[in-house]
Scaffold this motif. Structure first.
Motif, PDB file in Angstrom:
ATOM      1  N   VAL A  79      53.470  51.132  -2.164  1.00  0.00           N
ATOM      2  CA  VAL A  79      53.815  51.392  -0.759  1.00  0.00           C
ATOM      3  C   VAL A  79      54.755  50.296  -0.259  1.00  0.00           C
ATOM      4  O   VAL A  79      55.728  50.557   0.447  1.00  0.00           O
ATOM      5  N   CYS A 126      63.268  51.243   1.352  1.00  0.00           N
ATOM      6  CA  CYS A 126      63.615  51.982   2.558  1.00  0.00           C
ATOM      7  C   CYS A 126      64.329  51.069   3.565  1.00  0.00           C
ATOM      8  O   CYS A 126      65.307  51.474   4.204  1.00  0.00           O
ATOM      9  N   GLY A 135      56.378  52.606   9.051  1.00  0.00           N
ATOM     10  CA  GLY A 135      56.352  53.295   7.774  1.00  0.00           C
ATOM     11  C   GLY A 135      57.048  52.579   6.640  1.00  0.00           C
ATOM     12  O   GLY A 135      57.083  53.089   5.524  1.00  0.00           O
ATOM     13  N   ILE A 150      61.832  61.337   5.007  1.00  0.00           N
ATOM     14  CA  ILE A 150      60.991  61.380   3.807  1.00  0.00           C
ATOM     15  C   ILE A 150      60.241  60.060   3.604  1.00  0.00           C
ATOM     16  O   ILE A 150      59.019  60.019   3.625  1.00  0.00           O
ATOM     17  N   LEU A 151      60.998  58.968   3.426  1.00  0.00           N
ATOM     18  CA  LEU A 151      60.322  57.712   3.067  1.00  0.00           C
ATOM     19  C   LEU A 151      59.424  57.167   4.180  1.00  0.00           C
ATOM     20  O   LEU A 151      58.310  56.705   3.915  1.00  0.00           O
ATOM     21  N   PRO A 194      57.799  58.794   6.808  1.00  0.00           N
ATOM     22  CA  PRO A 194      56.526  59.516   6.939  1.00  0.00           C
ATOM     23  C   PRO A 194      55.606  59.296   5.735  1.00  0.00           C
ATOM     24  O   PRO A 194      54.401  59.134   5.886  1.00  0.00           O
ATOM     25  N   LEU A 195      56.207  59.262   4.547  1.00  0.00           N
ATOM     26  CA  LEU A 195      55.401  59.038   3.339  1.00  0.00           C
ATOM     27  C   LEU A 195      54.755  57.653   3.385  1.00  0.00           C
ATOM     28  O   LEU A 195      53.567  57.486   3.115  1.00  0.00           O
ATOM     29  N   VAL A 238      51.943  57.698   6.032  1.00  0.00           N
ATOM     30  CA  VAL A 238      50.702  58.354   5.639  1.00  0.00           C
ATOM     31  C   VAL A 238      49.915  57.460   4.677  1.00  0.00           C
ATOM     32  O   VAL A 238      48.699  57.311   4.784  1.00  0.00           O
ATOM     33  N   LEU A 239      50.632  56.806   3.771  1.00  0.00           N
ATOM     34  CA  LEU A 239      49.932  55.940   2.818  1.00  0.00           C
ATOM     35  C   LEU A 239      49.335  54.724   3.530  1.00  0.00           C
ATOM     36  O   LEU A 239      48.244  54.267   3.196  1.00  0.00           O
ATOM     37  N   MET A 263      50.819  64.769   6.987  1.00  0.00           N
ATOM     38  CA  MET A 263      51.005  65.605   5.795  1.00  0.00           C
ATOM     39  C   MET A 263      51.464  67.012   6.181  1.00  0.00           C
ATOM     40  O   MET A 263      52.371  67.567   5.571  1.00  0.00           O
ATOM     41  N   PHE A 290      54.995  66.918   7.403  1.00  0.00           N
ATOM     42  CA  PHE A 290      55.855  66.578   6.285  1.00  0.00           C
ATOM     43  C   PHE A 290      56.100  67.803   5.398  1.00  0.00           C
ATOM     44  O   PHE A 290      57.236  68.152   5.058  1.00  0.00           O
TER      45      PHE A 290
END
Ligand code: TRP
Length: 450
Positions: free
Chosen positions: A92, A99, A233, A388-389, A391-392, A395-396, A441, A444
């Motif tokens: 992460v 990012c 994020g 993409i990066l 939000p990902l 979430v992590l 999720m 996304f």
């Protein structure tokens, strides 16, 4: 290492976390990117989704990052290594560093424009121009690819200088005075904008939602914009959190920063749309939307010449306090994890950013070779990082805090080991553990399908 320690202390105690985090959050994302996204995603409906995102997801994700950072006292990668040793969680952090790099690369393009626009404002080159002339100037400027790269290089250098000298303290102290001034200018601009003929159309675009416009694309754009605008994020607030001392109240910090950032964004919308509709600029005009509308409003104002200069100077400073946080993520990682000293970490990060970032700048020229499948490199970098990066990463991060770090440690951090009350901690933890991961999720995936 001792130098690093000293820096951590200074950062936390001298300026206060709110100024630093708000400095990171408030930037081109609010004044430039927010109106663009809103214009391209149907207006008021987007605004509503956006507000839901920042309140229900922004605050919990921000708090999660601050908790991870302060607890670990480490950079984005090191934080996960410390809190979850010998696990895959450090991925992460690596994702965040990557990012930060990508965002800095295209963000510095637009940051560079603020410098060009300061010069334009000083040389009074907006004076008396109509929309066609303004648009022509804007596209002429983009076609001077290397001029864009030059400003970009200057901006990256400025950022590097601040990060290397470790003078964030000084910058943030100025920003604390200057950002409220930005707020004032936006209010003045807003008043002029809503009193222009035909402004009401822009107001209804901004405030009367057409719910049928909400689809996967609107959702993911609002989510991406929320994360982008709040600097979430990718570990910027993990890194900043690591510079915070134990006495700061993390929860109230998160609330204040979200409030200030959202206020500025909504105000920017209130400035741009009534005026844009009045001047006949389409809300979907993208890049030109903000950079053409704002000088045209100043043209309609007494004292517009001076105000316009001040505005672009403040915008450049707002951008700078944001790029500082982007570069800091990369530099903190390089210097603490790879043990490259701070000077060379900064130099290498800046050189690499300029190299990649110049493709973003040059991709905005007409007939650019730097476009893939009809999308410019600039757009691709923006899309991949924000939609993409981030939000990902987000979430992590909430899954990490909700399930790996756990409730006890989370409560310890937000209550400063039980010395302060954080009355919303249970609700927020519930969101972090269950709602936020599910919501992010869903959005996304619906965005990806779209
Ligand atoms: N939030 C900044 C803006 O709105 C941009 C930014 C700075 C950022 N640091 C970030 C975005 C980290 C995402 C992650 O202009």
């Amino acid at each position: 290492m001792s130098e690093e320690k000293k820096k951590r202390d200074g950062f936390g105690s001298k300026i206060g976390i709110i100024a630093a985090a708000a400095g990171s959050a408030i930037g081109l994302g609010n004044i430039y990117r927010f109106p663009c996204e809103l214009g391209n995603n149907g207006g008021a409906a987007f605004l509503l989704v956006y507000l839901a995102v920042v309140i229900f997801l922004g605050i919990p994700v921000m708090l999660s990052e601050l908790v991870i950072g302060r607890r670990s006292q480490s950079n984005a990668v090191g934080a996960f290594k410390k809190l979850a040793p010998k696990s895959a969680w450090s991925i992460v952090g690596y994702m965040g560093v990557l990012c930060g790099f990508i965002i800095f690369a295209f963000y510095s393009t637009v940051s560079g424009w603020t410098l060009e626009y300061i010069i334009k404002a000083v040389s009074n080159s907006f004076q008396g121009k109509d929309l066609a002339a303004m648009e022509q100037d804007f596209s002429d400027f983009h076609n001077m690819g290397w001029r864009n790269v030059m400003w970009q290089a200057i901006f990256i250098f400025l950022t590097g200088f601040v990060v290397f000298k470790g003078v964030q303290n000084g910058i943030e102290r100025y920003a604390k005075i200057l950002m409220p001034l930005l707020l004032v200018i936006l209010i003045v601009l807003g008043i002029r904008s809503v009193t222009l003929p035909g402004a009401s159309e822009g107001l209804s675009f901004l405030f009367s939602p057409d719910f049928s416009k909400i689809d996967g694309k609107v959702l993911i754009s609002a989510l991406g914009q929320g994360f982008f605008s709040l600097s979430l994020g990718m570990g910027a607030l993990i890194t900043y959190g690591s510079y915070i001392k134990k006495k700061d109240n993390l929860t109230s910090t998160a609330f204040s920063v979200v409030l200030a950032d959202t206020l500025i964004a909504v105000l920017a919308g209130l400035v741009i749309f009534p005026a844009a509709f009045s001047f006949g600029i389409r809300p979907t005009a993208g890049m030109g939307l903000v950079f053409n509308t704002i000088p045209m409003i100043f043209n309609q104002m007494t004292g517009g010449y001076i105000f316009c200069i001040i505005f672009f100077v403040l915008l450049a400073i707002a951008a700078l306090t944001s790029t500082i946080s982007l570069l800091e993520v990369v530099v903190a990682y390089l210097s603490e994890e790879l043990h490259i000293n701070r000077k060379w970490s900064t130099v290498w990060a800046c050189v690499a950013t300029l190299f990649i970032g110049s493709f973003a700048s040059l991709s905005l020229m007409e007939n650019t070779p730097f476009a893939i499948g009809g999308r410019t490199v600039f757009d691709l970098m923006d899309f991949v990082s924000s939609n993409i990066l981030l939000p990902l990463g987000g979430v992590l991060i909430v899954i990490f805090v909700g399930w790996r770090l756990g409730k006890t440690k989370f409560f310890e951090e937000v209550t400063n080991e039980g010395t302060i009350k954080a009355s919303l901690k249970k609700v927020i933890f519930f969101i972090i553990r269950y709602l936020a991961p599910i919501a992010i999720m869903i959005v996304f995936i619906s965005g990806l399908i779209n």
